[in-house]
Design an enzyme around this catalytic site. Structure first.
Site, PDB file in Angstrom:
ATOM      1  N   CYS A  98       0.829  -1.208   0.000  1.00 52.75           N
ATOM      2  CA  CYS A  98       0.000   0.000   0.000  1.00 52.75           C
ATOM      3  C   CYS A  98       0.867   1.263   0.000  1.00 52.75           C
ATOM      4  O   CYS A  98       0.464   2.301  -0.525  1.00 52.75           O
ATOM      5  CB  CYS A  98      -0.948  -0.006   1.193  1.00 52.75           C
ATOM      6  SG  CYS A  98      -0.159  -0.291   2.788  1.00 52.75           S
ATOM      7  N   HIS A 352      -1.375   0.937   7.706  1.00 54.20           N
ATOM      8  CA  HIS A 352      -1.888   1.017   6.335  1.00 54.20           C
ATOM      9  C   HIS A 352      -1.682   2.433   5.806  1.00 54.20           C
ATOM     10  O   HIS A 352      -1.844   3.413   6.530  1.00 54.20           O
ATOM     11  CB  HIS A 352      -3.370   0.651   6.318  1.00 54.20           C
ATOM     12  CG  HIS A 352      -3.954   0.600   4.943  1.00 54.20           C
ATOM     13  ND1 HIS A 352      -3.470  -0.236   3.958  1.00 54.20           N
ATOM     14  CD2 HIS A 352      -4.984   1.298   4.382  1.00 54.20           C
ATOM     15  CE1 HIS A 352      -4.172  -0.059   2.850  1.00 54.20           C
ATOM     16  NE2 HIS A 352      -5.091   0.868   3.075  1.00 54.20           N
TER      17      HIS A 352
END
Length: 1047
Positions: A98, A352
């Site tokens: 990510c 994340h």
């Protein structure tokens, strides 16, 4: 409807009044439950398995009524994978990529960078443009980035797969890397690639977009001399600790710094070190200004990175004019916020990454979260839930109020500002065309996507058409299934009907073969697993699905019903006979009697039932399946004792081992009257019969007498041997090697196994075999040499042997066969230099075999698998965590030993060479003479040998490990056992620290039964990322070996 057991009992209740020869068709219909009423829909919660006429709850609910066509397939709408109009394309997260996806989206939205990258041509693409383009595929990192940007711009897909670029970069998709380092290295790689282009406009595009100028200015306090060191920057790294807004961070970055003490500056004018001041002066700023907020900092106390969850306020418009030195008035210094990169999570090693990016053409804000893209309402940036971090973080500070035009974030780690430009109607500034050679690749991918969408749509249509056809079929046939009274019918398996109504499984042909009895008809016990349907419905089902054999009204088996009737009647009579026999046995015997086994008498009713079941089994299918296990086969079972469950024939328990005569064991049989025997004989006509006057087996009597004589001889032998070797038996007055006994210069050696077996015989001469020989060859090598030295016997090998006095050896030699005498001799000499003592063995030591033995021994200690080691936690005062009592997992034999022994635990000594709780000294691993066992048995003055098994202390835990696993893996095991983070663990063995996390346990000297000391440092505050932290506890390699560093 009544429960299944009640239905089965009701089906056979008529047998109480009807004999097998009196059975008529109405009784057969009752047994097969033909006339049971059918259940109506809504009356049964589930299908009545005991009623062959119940057709409710077999799966028909899903088909009756209207059905949504989406229920006929499990294929998602392929258009859900299609890119919506006027939206952007997402990127697939390949595991932990990510952080890559966020930067790719930010760079894609830099129109100047994208336009320049498209103009970067290579020789292969130019050749393929003029020839066949079908063979062109991206190979280099730059080519993959071009293709990725082209897909992000013109792909029909909702999201695309960046694995081509990631693979070209050589990134590990399962490991999350430092996002800021990735940004620096990737831009540096692009700069190097573009600098080699022939087009001069492309050579410095990275510098034009991202590069600014500043200088380090140092001023001498003594002479006032100023020196400047110019430098370039691609991003400004701003410290956020202790600050609330972006202006404070930039101000600190440019703040003046004092150079004094050991940090003084060498002045060229003064030619000496002088106190000075140093500051950074900004001279020029790039069109795209990257501001790195230093959220991830190194914590010196814990030795690893941590994340600063500090709220920082930043403006939508940033005026950098006040921070520039000598800026020209014509240059704009006002910047607009164009991207915010967010890290969600409390740990620096997990979490994340997402990006908020402003569309350069429309001014709209979008949130890029891997595959998901969300457009913000209005024209304003909305961080929303991106500021909600885990509740485990202590000191949850409230989000400060932000002024209009400002945003606050505790997760933003990079801000991208673009210089404010005048509004222009020139479309070419915001319009970026994809080159033809890249557009062809995009068109190919779009064509594949459209083919896939078409294929999925066809599959959905086929499933829907098939489901609709099945729906019509079920509605038609289900109405025809119930069989009406007096009309023809057939039986269909219940499981087949369920699968027919279950659209998720393919419908196979009808198979009734498992329902047949030995006469080829429907077995009565299989009625509960089948359903009675109308002949019309059966005809249609067999036409469409085939199968067989078909079972209709003529398939009801009269023979099976008659046999079951006979068995049930006998069982009913058996209960009456059982009560009568039980009463008769209690009466005093008068007249002639018969011998019956006590075990047989206890379980005769069960044996009779088994006999009846065997008769019933003959009516079952020859494939060996017990089809007829009704409730009556279990209700009458009784608990039996001993081996009665294995008994097959009545009275076989009093037949002797020779198979024909009466057993000699009178305690196992009982006399019963002739009346009792007559009743039992009726059930067991083939049972062995023994009258009261029957003589026991003469062979068994002879063998019994011989056994008694042998036991008497063994007792005499054991008593004689015990008297001659009394001290050896009681383990009293035993010689030791550590203190050679006075009055003898020789001791004899026998295997400890021999002594143990001999003591067993002496204690229980009738239960153990006498020992006849001494196997000393166990202690010798193949060459006949002795395998142990005097030193090794002192240091542990003595657990394999027993020492004998010379007079004991004379007795041993006389009573037993000795294959090879072994002795150890003591020679004392008194030369002028002082007395010396030498020890030799006979036979002599075989050095070759001894060295091979030691080598193999050490090798075994280094190549173990699934071995046990012990972890002891050390408390602050350096002592072991220990308790006076062992843990309650010791065996009963160990518990008995503990009652006799009260060892003291000396916690002040070295923990790995101290007196452990079982009284055994643990050997140091470095001792070359260490035996295969890790402990040496210690003998008490009373002669009782202590157990050498390890007894765990409280606070100590056992772990299963292998020699080839690393110390890092062991630390993770310890973390789960003790809740101590790996970076807080200080491990040692024998006082030696274990620090090399990549080393194997075997190479570190950890052997089975080892004790490893664990000292835990003070825990850190953030344990939520314990596993993630340990992943980088090893020396961080970062992007070493990837394409970002040129391999």
């Amino acid at each position: 409807m009544a429960p299944r057991l009640q239905l089965e009992k009701a089906a056979w209740r008529w047998v109480e009044t009807v004999k097998p020869e009196e059975i008529r068709q109405e009784h057969i219909n009752l047994a097969y439950r033909i006339n049971l009423p059918a259940c109506k829909r809504g009356t049964c919660r589930r299908n009545c398995k005991g009623n062959p006429n119940c057709l409710v709850g077999i799966g028909e609910q899903a088909w009756l009524g209207e059905i949504d066509e989406n229920a006929f397939h499990n294929i998602d709408d392929p258009n859900s994978e299609r890119r919506d109009k006027n939206t952007f394309v997402g990127l697939t997260n390949l595991g932990a990529t990510c952080y890559v996806n966020t930067f790719l989206q930010v760079w894609f939205h830099n129109l100047e960078l994208r336009r320049s990258l498209y103009q970067c041509h290579n020789s292969r693409s130019l050749r393929q443009t003029s020839l066949s383009f079908a063979d062109y595929e991206p190979q280099s990192i730059c080519e993959h980035l071009q293709y990725l940007f082209a897909l992000l711009q013109n792909s029909n897909r909702k999201y695309i797969d960046p694995s081509g670029l990631v693979k070209a970069l050589g990134l590990d998709t399962g490991q999350q890397q430092d996002a800021q380092e990735f940004s620096k290295l990737f831009l540096s790689l692009l700069e190097d690639t573009l600098s080699k282009q022939k087009n001069t406009n492309l050579q410095n595009v990275i510098q034009r977009q991202f590069c600014g100028q500043f200088s380090y200015v140092t001023v001498c306090n003594q002479c006032g001399r100023s020196s400047a060191l110019p430098s370039r920057f691609y991003e400004l790294e701003l410290n956020i600790q202790g600050h609330k807004n972006l202006t404070e961070c930039v101000t600190e970055f440019l703040k003046e710094e004092k150079l004094d003490g050991e940090n003084r500056y060498f002045c060229e004018s003064c030619q000496s070190k002088q106190n000075a001041t140093r500051r950074i002066k900004l001279h020029s700023l790039p069109p795209t200004l990257n501001l790195q907020l230093m959220r991830f900092v190194f914590d010196r106390q814990t030795g690893h990175k941590k994340k600063l969850n500090t709220f920082i306020s930043f403006p939508e418009q940033l005026d950098m004019g006040p921070f520039l030195e000598g800026k020209p008035c014509t240059i704009s210094c006002v910047y607009e916020l164009s991207a915010v990169l967010i890290h969600r999570g409390i740990s620096a090693y997990s979490g994340h990454y997402i990006a908020h990016v402003k569309d350069a053409r429309t001014g709209d804000w979008y949130k890029f979260n891997d595959e998901e893209i969300e457009k913000m309402e209005g024209k304003k940036l909305q961080l929303g839930i991106e500021e909600d971090i885990a509740e485990t973080v202590k000191s949850q500070t409230r989000k400060p109020k932000c002024s209009k035009g400002y945003h606050c974030s505790r997760n933003a780690y990079m801000l991208v500002y673009k210089v404010q430009e005048e509004e222009s109607s020139d479309i070419s500034r915001t319009n970026v065309e994809v080159p033809a050679f890249l557009q062809r690749l995009v068109d190919q991918d779009n064509h594949k996507f459209e083919e896939w969408c078409s294929e999925m749509a066809d599959m959905r249509k086929q499933s829907v058409d098939k489901g609709k056809a099945k729906h019509e079929e079920v509605k038609e046939l289900y109405e025809l299934l119930p069989a009406k009274d007096g009309e023809p019918y057939e039986f269909i398996p219940l499981e087949w009907l369920k699968k027919w109504l279950d659209d998720s499984t393919a419908t196979k042909e009808i198979d009734n073969s498992l329902f047949l009895c030995s006469h080829g008809k429907l077995h009565p016990d299989k009625v509960a697993e089948s359903k009675r349907v109308s002949l019309q419905a059966a005809q249609l089902l067999y036409e469409r699905y085939s199968g067989g054999p078909r079972l209709d009204g003529s398939s009801l088996c009269r023979e099976c019903v008659g046999q079951r009737c006979r068995v049930l009647r006998l069982k009913n009579q058996l209960n009456e006979d059982y009560k009568e026999v039980s009463n008769l046995v209690k009466r005093t015997l008068s007249g002639e009697g018969y011998w019956v086994g006590k075990a047989s008498l206890r379980s005769w009713r069960q044996l009779a039932l088994d006999q009846l079941e065997e008769d019933e089994h003959e009516t079952k299918h020859s494939n060996g399946q017990t089809n007829g296990q009704g409730p009556h086969t279990n209700n009458s079972k009784e608990l039996s004792e001993g081996n009665e469950d294995d008994m097959k024939t009545f009275n076989e328990d009093i037949v002797c081992c020779h198979g024909t005569s009466l057993s000699i064991l009178e305690t196992e049989r009982k006399l019963v009257s002739a009346e009792v025997w007559t009743k039992l004989r009726a059930y067991f006509p083939k049972a062995p019969e023994f009258t009261q006057n029957q003589e026991p087996c003469q062979q068994c009597l002879t063998l019994e007498q011989e056994e008694k004589d042998n036991e008497a001889v063994s007792k005499m032998m054991a008593l004689d041997q015990k008297n001659q070797l009394l001290n050896l038996f009681h383990e009293k007055n035993r010689p030791t090697l550590t203190k050679w006994p006075q009055g003898t210069d020789v001791l004899y050696i026998v295997p400890l196994f021999f002594v143990d077996e001999w003591r067993k015989f002496i204690r229980r001469p009738t239960k153990s075999s006498p020992v006849s020989n001494v196997g000393n060859t166990l202690l010798l090598c193949p060459h006949g040499g002795f395998m142990f030295t005097y030193d090794s016997l002192i240091n542990g090998d003595a657990q394999h042997i027993a020492l004998l006095w010379p007079n004991e050896w004379e007795v041993i030699s006389r009573l037993f066969i000795v294959d090879q005498p072994i002795s150890i001799h003591c020679f004392k000499d008194t030369p002028p230099s002082g007395p010396t003592t030498q020890y030799t063995t006979q036979p002599d030591l075989c050095w070759e075999c001894r060295e091979s033995f030691l080598f193999q021994q050490q090798r075994d200690l280094r190549e173990y698998t699934q071995a046990t080691i012990y972890i002891r936690k050390v408390i602050e005062d350096k002592r072991m965590v220990k308790d006076a009592a062992p843990e309650m997992n010791a065996s009963s034999s160990e518990a008995e030993e503990e009652k006799e022994e009260h060892p003291k635990v000396d916690g002040e000594r070295d923990p790995d060479f101290s007196q452990s709780e079982d009284g055994a000294k643990r050997l140091k691993l470095g001792d070359s003479s260490t035996a295969s066992a890790a402990t040496v048995p210690v003998t008490k003055p009373g002669g009782i040998r202590r157990s050498t098994r390890h007894r765990k202390l409280r606070g100590e835990k056992a772990l299963i490990v292998s020699a080839n696993q690393t110390l890092k893996e062991l630390k993770i095991q310890i973390m789960h056992a003790f809740s101590v983070a790996p970076f807080d663990q200080n491990l040692s063995i024998d006082g030696k620290s274990l620090t090399d996390d990549s080393a194997t346990l075997g190479s570190l000297g950890v052997i089975p039964e080892s004790i490893i000391c664990l000292k835990a440092d003070e825990p850190i505050a953030d344990y939520a990322a314990m596993d993630d932290v340990y992943q980088v506890r090893m020396p961080e390699e970062g992007f070493k070996g990837t394409g970002l560093l040129g391999h």
